[in-house]
Write a protein that holds these residues in place. Structure first.
Motif, PDB file in Angstrom:
ATOM      1  N   LEU A  24      55.645  50.107  39.009  1.00 18.86           N
ATOM      2  CA  LEU A  24      55.964  49.691  37.637  1.00 18.86           C
ATOM      3  C   LEU A  24      57.081  50.545  37.057  1.00 18.86           C
ATOM      4  N   LYS A  25      57.053  51.820  37.344  1.00 18.46           N
ATOM      5  CA  LYS A  25      58.077  52.746  36.853  1.00 18.46           C
ATOM      6  C   LYS A  25      59.460  52.361  37.365  1.00 18.46           C
ATOM      7  N   SER A  26      59.516  51.766  38.557  1.00 19.93           N
ATOM      8  CA  SER A  26      60.804  51.375  39.153  1.00 19.93           C
ATOM      9  C   SER A  26      61.385  50.129  38.489  1.00 19.93           C
ATOM     10  N   GLY A  27      60.585  49.462  37.660  1.00 19.84           N
ATOM     11  CA  GLY A  27      61.055  48.246  37.003  1.00 19.84           C
ATOM     12  C   GLY A  27      60.631  46.965  37.672  1.00 19.84           C
ATOM     13  N   ILE A  28      59.743  47.066  38.673  1.00 22.11           N
ATOM     14  CA  ILE A  28      59.224  45.884  39.361  1.00 22.11           C
ATOM     15  C   ILE A  28      57.885  45.503  38.744  1.00 22.11           C
ATOM     16  N   SER A  29      57.757  44.257  38.325  1.00 23.25           N
ATOM     17  CA  SER A  29      56.497  43.782  37.742  1.00 23.25           C
ATOM     18  C   SER A  29      55.446  43.580  38.833  1.00 23.25           C
ATOM     19  N   LEU A  30      54.188  43.541  38.410  1.00 23.10           N
ATOM     20  CA  LEU A  30      53.083  43.367  39.344  1.00 23.10           C
ATOM     21  C   LEU A  30      52.139  42.268  38.879  1.00 23.10           C
ATOM     22  N   LYS A  31      51.554  41.583  39.846  1.00 24.88           N
ATOM     23  CA  LYS A  31      50.421  40.699  39.589  1.00 24.88           C
ATOM     24  C   LYS A  31      49.246  41.239  40.388  1.00 24.88           C
ATOM     25  N   GLY A  32      48.175  41.615  39.697  1.00 24.19           N
ATOM     26  CA  GLY A  32      47.011  42.186  40.353  1.00 24.19           C
ATOM     27  C   GLY A  32      45.896  41.161  40.478  1.00 24.19           C
ATOM     28  N   TYR A  33      45.355  41.026  41.695  1.00 19.72           N
ATOM     29  CA  TYR A  33      44.233  40.127  41.928  1.00 19.72           C
ATOM     30  C   TYR A  33      42.928  40.920  41.843  1.00 19.72           C
ATOM     31  N   PHE A  34      41.965  40.384  41.084  1.00 18.07           N
ATOM     32  CA  PHE A  34      40.670  41.036  40.899  1.00 18.07           C
ATOM     33  C   PHE A  34      39.557  40.050  41.215  1.00 18.07           C
ATOM     34  N   ILE A  35      38.453  40.579  41.734  1.00 15.39           N
ATOM     35  CA  ILE A  35      37.286  39.764  42.066  1.00 15.39           C
ATOM     36  C   ILE A  35      36.054  40.391  41.412  1.00 15.39           C
ATOM     37  N   TYR A  36      35.292  39.567  40.726  1.00 14.06           N
ATOM     38  CA  TYR A  36      34.012  39.993  40.161  1.00 14.06           C
ATOM     39  C   TYR A  36      32.882  39.253  40.858  1.00 14.06           C
ATOM     40  N   GLY A  37      31.732  39.923  40.967  1.00 19.77           N
ATOM     41  CA  GLY A  37      30.543  39.272  41.492  1.00 19.77           C
ATOM     42  C   GLY A  37      30.235  39.567  42.944  1.00 19.77           C
ATOM     43  N   PHE A  38      30.760  40.665  43.464  1.00 21.41           N
ATOM     44  CA  PHE A  38      30.414  41.054  44.835  1.00 21.41           C
ATOM     45  C   PHE A  38      28.907  41.325  44.929  1.00 21.41           C
ATOM     46  N   PRO A  39      28.340  41.232  46.139  1.00 18.15           N
ATOM     47  CA  PRO A  39      26.906  41.480  46.296  1.00 18.15           C
ATOM     48  C   PRO A  39      26.479  42.825  45.706  1.00 18.15           C
ATOM     49  N   ASN A  40      25.435  42.776  44.884  1.00 18.82           N
ATOM     50  CA  ASN A  40      24.824  43.949  44.257  1.00 18.82           C
ATOM     51  C   ASN A  40      25.717  44.637  43.225  1.00 18.82           C
ATOM     52  N   GLU A  41      26.795  43.992  42.801  1.00 16.92           N
ATOM     53  CA  GLU A  41      27.675  44.568  41.791  1.00 16.92           C
ATOM     54  C   GLU A  41      26.956  44.630  40.449  1.00 16.92           C
ATOM     55  N   THR A  42      27.181  45.706  39.704  1.00 11.34           N
ATOM     56  CA  THR A  42      26.504  45.934  38.434  1.00 11.34           C
ATOM     57  C   THR A  42      27.482  45.869  37.261  1.00 11.34           C
ATOM     58  N   LYS A  43      26.932  45.910  36.065  1.00  7.01           N
ATOM     59  CA  LYS A  43      27.763  45.918  34.867  1.00  7.01           C
ATOM     60  C   LYS A  43      28.706  47.113  34.878  1.00  7.01           C
ATOM     61  N   ASN A  44      28.245  48.251  35.354  1.00  2.00           N
ATOM     62  CA  ASN A  44      29.119  49.431  35.425  1.00  2.00           C
ATOM     63  C   ASN A  44      30.300  49.183  36.350  1.00  2.00           C
ATOM     64  N   ASP A  45      30.058  48.518  37.473  1.00  2.00           N
ATOM     65  CA  ASP A  45      31.156  48.158  38.379  1.00  2.00           C
ATOM     66  C   ASP A  45      32.132  47.212  37.684  1.00  2.00           C
ATOM     67  N   PHE A  46      31.587  46.208  36.974  1.00  2.00           N
ATOM     68  CA  PHE A  46      32.442  45.288  36.211  1.00  2.00           C
ATOM     69  C   PHE A  46      33.342  46.064  35.264  1.00  2.00           C
ATOM     70  N   GLU A  47      32.736  47.004  34.540  1.00  2.00           N
ATOM     71  CA  GLU A  47      33.480  47.739  33.518  1.00  2.00           C
ATOM     72  C   GLU A  47      34.579  48.594  34.141  1.00  2.00           C
ATOM     73  N   LEU A  48      34.301  49.198  35.285  1.00  2.02           N
ATOM     74  CA  LEU A  48      35.320  50.002  35.963  1.00  2.02           C
ATOM     75  C   LEU A  48      36.513  49.134  36.382  1.00  2.02           C
ATOM     76  N   THR A  49      36.231  47.915  36.823  1.00  2.63           N
ATOM     77  CA  THR A  49      37.315  46.999  37.179  1.00  2.63           C
ATOM     78  C   THR A  49      38.131  46.629  35.954  1.00  2.63           C
ATOM     79  N   TYR A  50      37.441  46.302  34.881  1.00  3.47           N
ATOM     80  CA  TYR A  50      38.147  45.953  33.645  1.00  3.47           C
ATOM     81  C   TYR A  50      39.009  47.112  33.157  1.00  3.47           C
ATOM     82  N   GLN A  51      38.482  48.316  33.204  1.00  2.52           N
ATOM     83  CA  GLN A  51      39.233  49.479  32.728  1.00  2.52           C
ATOM     84  C   GLN A  51      40.472  49.735  33.571  1.00  2.52           C
TER      85      GLN A  51
END
Length: 273
Positions: A150-177
């Motif tokens: 990002l610092k170099s001036g190149i934009s990014l598109k990040g892919y995220f997945i929610y709902g992996f086996p045994n994933e918890t609300k805390n895991d969700f929140e870490l991804t969001y953050q």
């Protein structure tokens, strides 16, 4: 092909196969040991781009579709060697670890060839989830590598997945953050960070598919795909909003809300598009 944003873009494929072993992916190296990874030469790619410029003069952008055209410092040099011959704006997939040994100078030169945006499979911001799916689980390293891009001036598109086996609300929140932090970092450097967010599906034949099957889940249930009208209405798109069950430890409502608010971090509307 005319892009929804108005420019004409051609797609090319530069390689086949993968060197990584993600537990949710059918292209994982452990599942394809007998299939050789194939990479095209610089000359081959230059020839195709020359052909595109001659046959389709309206094309101003190139998208490299395969996951690992940019996988290392060496492959970045190949990309520079190829695209410095053209006036195209171009976009490509890359891995979060592509940039671990890449200098600021290399990233600057990459941008100068017309590289405008890179697509990165980040998947999660939870070290526990990242470790369970065989992705780099050092979140600080992920942030460091992507901040340099990002610092170099190149934009990014990040892919995220929610709902992996045994994933918890805390895991969700870490991804969001993590998604939120990368969005804020992009603003500092006046570039874009887009989010593309999905609900986990155990694709047939993957490691996680077999794990769920071994745990006693009915295979027909695992592979049964359903649309998700509620999620579609939340995120404002029809495509990609399908699932084959919720494998996290949380409710459907909480899962969908995290998908929605992570998607909404970087909507096109907030860019004035």
């Amino acid at each position: 092909m005319k892009h929804p944003l108005g420019f004409f873009e051609a797609n090319i494929v530069a390689s086949r196969g993968c060197i990584y072993n993600c537990a949710f992916c059918a292209a994982a190296r452990s599942l394809n040991r007998d299939i050789k990874i194939r990479e095209r030469t610089s000359d081959s790619l230059i020839k195709e781009l020359n052909d595109i410029s001659k046959e389709f003069p309206s094309v101003t952008s190139i998208r490299v579709l395969d996951d690992l055209f940019l996988k290392s410092s060496k492959s970045i040099e190949t990309a520079i060697d190829v695209f410095q011959n053209f006036d195209y704006s171009w976009r490509s997939m890359a891995h979060v670890m592509t940039f671990r040994n890449v200098s600021e100078n290399q990233l600057s030169r990459l941008k100068d060839t017309g590289c405008s945006e890179l697509f990165i499979g980040i998947e999660s911001g939870s070290p526990n989830i990242l470790k369970s799916i065989h992705k780099t689980h050092d979140v600080e390293k992920i942030k460091f590598n992507l901040t340099n891009v990002l610092k170099s001036g190149i934009s990014l598109k990040g892919y995220f997945i929610y709902g992996f086996p045994n994933e918890t609300k805390n895991d969700f929140e870490l991804t969001y953050q993590l998604a939120f932090e990368l969005t804020e970092i992009a603003k500092q450097y006046d570039v874009k960070f887009r989010t593309s967010v999905f609900q986990f599906r155990p694709y047939h034949g993957t490691e996680l598919f077999h794990t769920l099957k071994d745990e006693g889940l009915n295979e027909e249930k695992i592979v049964q795909v359903e649309g998700n009208d509620k999620l579609s209405s939340l995120v404002g798109r029809l495509q990609f909003n399908f699932h084959s069950g919720n494998y996290s430890k949380e409710t459907d409502e909480l899962l969908q809300n995290y998908i929605y608010k992570t998607s909404n971090l970087t909507s096109l509307k907030q860019w004035g598009i």
